[in-house]
Design a protein around this motif. Sequence first.
Motif, PDB file in Angstrom:
ATOM      1  N   ALA A 188       0.880  -1.172   0.000  1.00 48.67           N
ATOM      2  CA  ALA A 188       0.000   0.000   0.000  1.00 48.67           C
ATOM      3  C   ALA A 188       0.913   1.215   0.000  1.00 48.67           C
ATOM      4  CB  ALA A 188      -0.865  -0.016   1.248  1.00 48.67           C
ATOM      5  N   LEU A 189       0.565   2.224  -0.786  1.00 55.26           N
ATOM      6  CA  LEU A 189       1.476   3.367  -0.972  1.00 55.26           C
ATOM      7  C   LEU A 189       0.734   4.696  -0.881  1.00 55.26           C
ATOM      8  CD1 LEU A 189       3.132   2.023  -4.231  1.00 55.26           C
ATOM      9  CD2 LEU A 189       4.370   2.331  -2.103  1.00 55.26           C
ATOM     10  N   SER A 190       1.427   5.723  -0.431  1.00 53.98           N
ATOM     11  CA  SER A 190       0.923   7.099  -0.528  1.00 53.98           C
ATOM     12  C   SER A 190       2.094   8.013  -0.792  1.00 53.98           C
ATOM     13  CB  SER A 190       0.284   7.559   0.779  1.00 53.98           C
ATOM     14  OG  SER A 190      -0.945   6.936   0.996  1.00 53.98           O
ATOM     15  N   SER A 191       1.879   9.030  -1.602  1.00 59.96           N
ATOM     16  CA  SER A 191       2.913  10.054  -1.735  1.00 59.96           C
ATOM     17  C   SER A 191       2.931  10.828  -0.421  1.00 59.96           C
ATOM     18  CB  SER A 191       2.583  10.994  -2.890  1.00 59.96           C
ATOM     19  OG  SER A 191       1.370  11.645  -2.605  1.00 59.96           O
ATOM     20  N   LEU A 192       4.042  11.499  -0.158  1.00 57.77           N
ATOM     21  CA  LEU A 192       4.139  12.253   1.100  1.00 57.77           C
ATOM     22  C   LEU A 192       2.982  13.253   1.198  1.00 57.77           C
ATOM     23  CD1 LEU A 192       5.824  12.892   3.660  1.00 57.77           C
ATOM     24  CD2 LEU A 192       6.947  14.674   2.327  1.00 57.77           C
ATOM     25  N   GLU A 193       2.708  13.903   0.092  1.00 55.10           N
ATOM     26  CA  GLU A 193       1.651  14.931   0.101  1.00 55.10           C
ATOM     27  C   GLU A 193       0.314  14.328   0.525  1.00 55.10           C
ATOM     28  OE1 GLU A 193       1.313  17.230  -3.538  1.00 55.10           O
ATOM     29  OE2 GLU A 193       1.115  18.908  -2.114  1.00 55.10           O
ATOM     30  N   SER A 194      -0.032  13.170  -0.040  1.00 48.81           N
ATOM     31  CA  SER A 194      -1.356  12.648   0.302  1.00 48.81           C
ATOM     32  C   SER A 194      -1.351  12.040   1.706  1.00 48.81           C
ATOM     33  CB  SER A 194      -1.886  11.727  -0.805  1.00 48.81           C
ATOM     34  OG  SER A 194      -1.663  10.406  -0.518  1.00 48.81           O
ATOM     35  N   ALA A 195      -0.213  11.479   2.151  1.00 51.27           N
ATOM     36  CA  ALA A 195      -0.151  10.963   3.528  1.00 51.27           C
ATOM     37  C   ALA A 195      -0.361  12.106   4.523  1.00 51.27           C
ATOM     38  CB  ALA A 195       1.196  10.284   3.774  1.00 51.27           C
ATOM     39  N   VAL A 196       0.299  13.228   4.265  1.00 46.27           N
ATOM     40  CA  VAL A 196       0.186  14.382   5.166  1.00 46.27           C
ATOM     41  C   VAL A 196      -1.258  14.885   5.200  1.00 46.27           C
ATOM     42  CG1 VAL A 196       0.839  16.829   5.389  1.00 46.27           C
ATOM     43  CG2 VAL A 196       2.597  15.103   5.000  1.00 46.27           C
ATOM     44  N   GLU A 197      -1.854  14.999   4.022  1.00 43.50           N
ATOM     45  CA  GLU A 197      -3.236  15.496   3.970  1.00 43.50           C
ATOM     46  C   GLU A 197      -4.183  14.569   4.722  1.00 43.50           C
ATOM     47  OE1 GLU A 197      -4.341  16.155  -0.108  1.00 43.50           O
ATOM     48  OE2 GLU A 197      -2.893  17.800  -0.251  1.00 43.50           O
ATOM     49  N   ASN A 198      -4.000  13.262   4.532  1.00 43.48           N
ATOM     50  CA  ASN A 198      -4.902  12.304   5.183  1.00 43.48           C
ATOM     51  C   ASN A 198      -4.785  12.361   6.701  1.00 43.48           C
ATOM     52  OD1 ASN A 198      -6.252  11.260   2.993  1.00 43.48           O
ATOM     53  ND2 ASN A 198      -4.620   9.821   2.513  1.00 43.48           N
ATOM     54  N   ILE A 199      -3.568  12.452   7.191  1.00 40.21           N
ATOM     55  CA  ILE A 199      -3.386  12.507   8.651  1.00 40.21           C
ATOM     56  C   ILE A 199      -3.946  13.837   9.177  1.00 40.21           C
ATOM     57  CG2 ILE A 199      -1.640  12.601  10.491  1.00 40.21           C
ATOM     58  CD1 ILE A 199       0.010  10.650   8.595  1.00 40.21           C
ATOM     59  N   ALA A 200      -3.661  14.925   8.453  1.00 38.53           N
ATOM     60  CA  ALA A 200      -4.118  16.241   8.905  1.00 38.53           C
ATOM     61  C   ALA A 200      -5.647  16.332   8.912  1.00 38.53           C
ATOM     62  CB  ALA A 200      -3.519  17.335   8.025  1.00 38.53           C
ATOM     63  N   GLN A 201      -6.274  15.706   7.927  1.00 38.95           N
ATOM     64  CA  GLN A 201      -7.750  15.750   7.882  1.00 38.95           C
ATOM     65  C   GLN A 201      -8.359  15.116   9.132  1.00 38.95           C
ATOM     66  OE1 GLN A 201      -9.180  13.844   4.343  1.00 38.95           O
ATOM     67  NE2 GLN A 201      -8.644  15.635   3.095  1.00 38.95           N
ATOM     68  N   ILE A 202      -7.755  14.024   9.597  1.00 42.22           N
ATOM     69  CA  ILE A 202      -8.291  13.366  10.799  1.00 42.22           C
ATOM     70  C   ILE A 202      -8.027  14.252  12.019  1.00 42.22           C
ATOM     71  CG2 ILE A 202      -8.322  11.209  12.157  1.00 42.22           C
ATOM     72  CD1 ILE A 202      -9.017  10.840   9.165  1.00 42.22           C
ATOM     73  N   ALA A 203      -6.902  14.975  11.981  1.00 39.28           N
ATOM     74  CA  ALA A 203      -6.594  15.877  13.102  1.00 39.28           C
ATOM     75  C   ALA A 203      -7.586  17.030  13.150  1.00 39.28           C
ATOM     76  CB  ALA A 203      -5.178  16.420  12.957  1.00 39.28           C
ATOM     77  N   GLU A 204      -8.047  17.456  11.990  1.00 41.97           N
ATOM     78  CA  GLU A 204      -8.922  18.632  11.940  1.00 41.97           C
ATOM     79  C   GLU A 204     -10.368  18.316  12.246  1.00 41.97           C
ATOM     80  OE1 GLU A 204      -7.614  20.454   8.084  1.00 41.97           O
ATOM     81  OE2 GLU A 204      -7.531  22.193   9.416  1.00 41.97           O
ATOM     82  N   ARG A 205     -10.739  17.043  12.123  1.00 44.61           N
ATOM     83  CA  ARG A 205     -12.163  16.779  12.359  1.00 44.61           C
ATOM     84  C   ARG A 205     -12.445  16.761  13.860  1.00 44.61           C
ATOM     85  NH1 ARG A 205     -12.904  10.363  10.638  1.00 44.61           N
ATOM     86  NH2 ARG A 205     -12.139   9.536  12.589  1.00 44.61           N
ATOM     87  N   ASP A 206     -13.669  17.033  14.200  1.00 45.60           N
ATOM     88  CA  ASP A 206     -13.999  17.033  15.618  1.00 45.60           C
ATOM     89  C   ASP A 206     -13.993  15.601  16.118  1.00 45.60           C
ATOM     90  OD1 ASP A 206     -14.144  19.700  16.077  1.00 45.60           O
ATOM     91  OD2 ASP A 206     -16.151  19.836  15.194  1.00 45.60           O
ATOM     92  N   PRO A 207     -13.566  15.410  17.357  1.00 44.68           N
ATOM     93  CA  PRO A 207     -13.456  14.037  17.840  1.00 44.68           C
ATOM     94  C   PRO A 207     -14.792  13.314  17.736  1.00 44.68           C
ATOM     95  CG  PRO A 207     -12.750  15.589  19.517  1.00 44.68           C
ATOM     96  CD  PRO A 207     -13.151  16.383  18.330  1.00 44.68           C
ATOM     97  N   VAL A 208     -14.699  12.088  17.267  1.00 42.25           N
ATOM     98  CA  VAL A 208     -15.906  11.266  17.273  1.00 42.25           C
ATOM     99  C   VAL A 208     -16.237  10.924  18.724  1.00 42.25           C
ATOM    100  CG1 VAL A 208     -15.975  10.187  14.993  1.00 42.25           C
ATOM    101  CG2 VAL A 208     -14.264   9.446  16.636  1.00 42.25           C
ATOM    102  N   LYS A 209     -17.280  10.162  18.916  1.00 44.78           N
ATOM    103  CA  LYS A 209     -17.719  10.045  20.319  1.00 44.78           C
ATOM    104  C   LYS A 209     -16.691   9.323  21.199  1.00 44.78           C
ATOM    105  CE  LYS A 209     -20.960   6.137  20.694  1.00 44.78           C
ATOM    106  NZ  LYS A 209     -20.484   5.130  19.901  1.00 44.78           N
ATOM    107  N   LYS A 210     -16.729   9.664  22.463  1.00 42.17           N
ATOM    108  CA  LYS A 210     -15.746   9.126  23.410  1.00 42.17           C
ATOM    109  C   LYS A 210     -15.784   7.603  23.429  1.00 42.17           C
ATOM    110  CE  LYS A 210     -15.004  10.927  27.443  1.00 42.17           C
ATOM    111  NZ  LYS A 210     -13.936  11.663  28.034  1.00 42.17           N
ATOM    112  N   GLY A 211     -14.625   7.015  23.621  1.00 46.43           N
ATOM    113  CA  GLY A 211     -14.567   5.560  23.664  1.00 46.43           C
ATOM    114  C   GLY A 211     -14.505   4.955  22.274  1.00 46.43           C
TER     115      GLY A 211
END
Length: 366
Positions: free
Chosen positions: A248-271
């Motif tokens: 499985a592969l990702s370019s650095l650009e898309s890996a960074v975007e994917n990780i950052a997108q999860i960081a930017e979303r509001d936390p899903v429910k606790k637990g």
Amino acid sequence: MKKKILLFGGDGYLGWPIAMYLANKGHSVTICDNFNKRKWELEIGVKPLIPISTLHERVSLWNKNQKESIFLKIGDVTNQRFVYDLFSTKPDVIIHGADQPSSPFSMKGINTAQVTQYNNVASGLNILFAIKKYCPSANYIRIGANALVDYRSSDGKNVGPPCSYYELSRLNDCNNIFFAVTNWKLTANIVNTGVVYNDQTKETMLSSKLRTSFHYDRVFGTIVNRFCVQAVSGMDLTVYGDGNQKCALSSLESAVENIAQIAERDPVKKGKFEIINRFEAVKTVNDISGEVIDAASNLGIKIDCQSINNPRMEMVGERNQSIARYELNDKSNGLKDIDELLRKIVEHKNNILPYTIMPIIKWIYD
Ligand SMILES: NC(=O)c1ccc[n+]([C@@H]2O[C@H](COP(=O)([O-])OP(=O)(O)OC[C@H]3O[C@@H](n4cnc5c(N)ncnc54)[C@H](O)[C@@H]3O)[C@@H](O)[C@H]2O)c1
């Protein structure tokens, strides 16, 4: 909404571009590193293809020219007191990628196996206990690894067998996260990007002094990067085993975007514990070598590939099945910006250390 983000592994190949990406989006980013990677590079005699500035230089250049500053803390994530001090600011998001990230390094001998396991597992425990104490509602993002692709959140069972002490360290850490989420009702996401290649993002291109590390050697170099450097040096590409392993592969650009997108979303429910597999492409090693050979030939470089006995233990069958579940439909999906990457390597050809490429650490004996 502006978030307070704490990122472990900020001097790293992935960590530094993620920090810049998130700061550019207006978040308050604190990065932490203890330069373990630079020390391990010296120990085994390898270095990135293009010299990178010190982390202090990069941060100060960034802060001089960009709107949102990056804050820098130097310290060891395995040091509980250091980690607790950082968490007293109660971050909204924690991103952890401060690992010993190499399977071959972990299989070099008893010392490197221990260093890998201690580093990658103890740091994870420090972070989990700190989240519980200071910010139990925070969004914890653990940068994943191949070994975790088939880790099942529902029953905690891992199906893909680990193939090195590094992968085992990641499975142990993943079990610890799963346990903490269940027990303490934390929120955690493991984001698997696959093997990352190339070295550029919008932010690294702002200045040559903001570039991230690019490894091509047998220990820290990832497959596409290694193949591209082999091609530029005029060496045949070294395929481990029959080359039918899926990657499985990702370019650095898309890996960074994917990780950052999860960081930017509001936390899903606790637990909630989620494994997120976001790859740009899934290819066999033979496909990858074919694409690099074609791209090199467009630049007038004629090389071939050569199979050698696989120095690693790779559960090809099982791993292929796990990764194949995420196979992307678009088979024409080629490696991104590979011509540009090859051209950049040609520019820095004189830095290549060809003797650091062929594998010497074996954990399968012929
Ligand atoms: N590079 C890839 O292809 C890839 C692919 C998938 C997942 N990952 C994962 O992404 C994460 C980052 O990988 P990378 O390629 O950027 O690695 P990297 O080695 O370039 O970055 C890791 C950083 O963490 C730092 N670090 C290590 N131990 C530390 C400690 N105890 N305290 C403080 N800092 C410490 C290192 O000095 C280094 O700067 C890792 O979890 C890795 O397993 C990498």
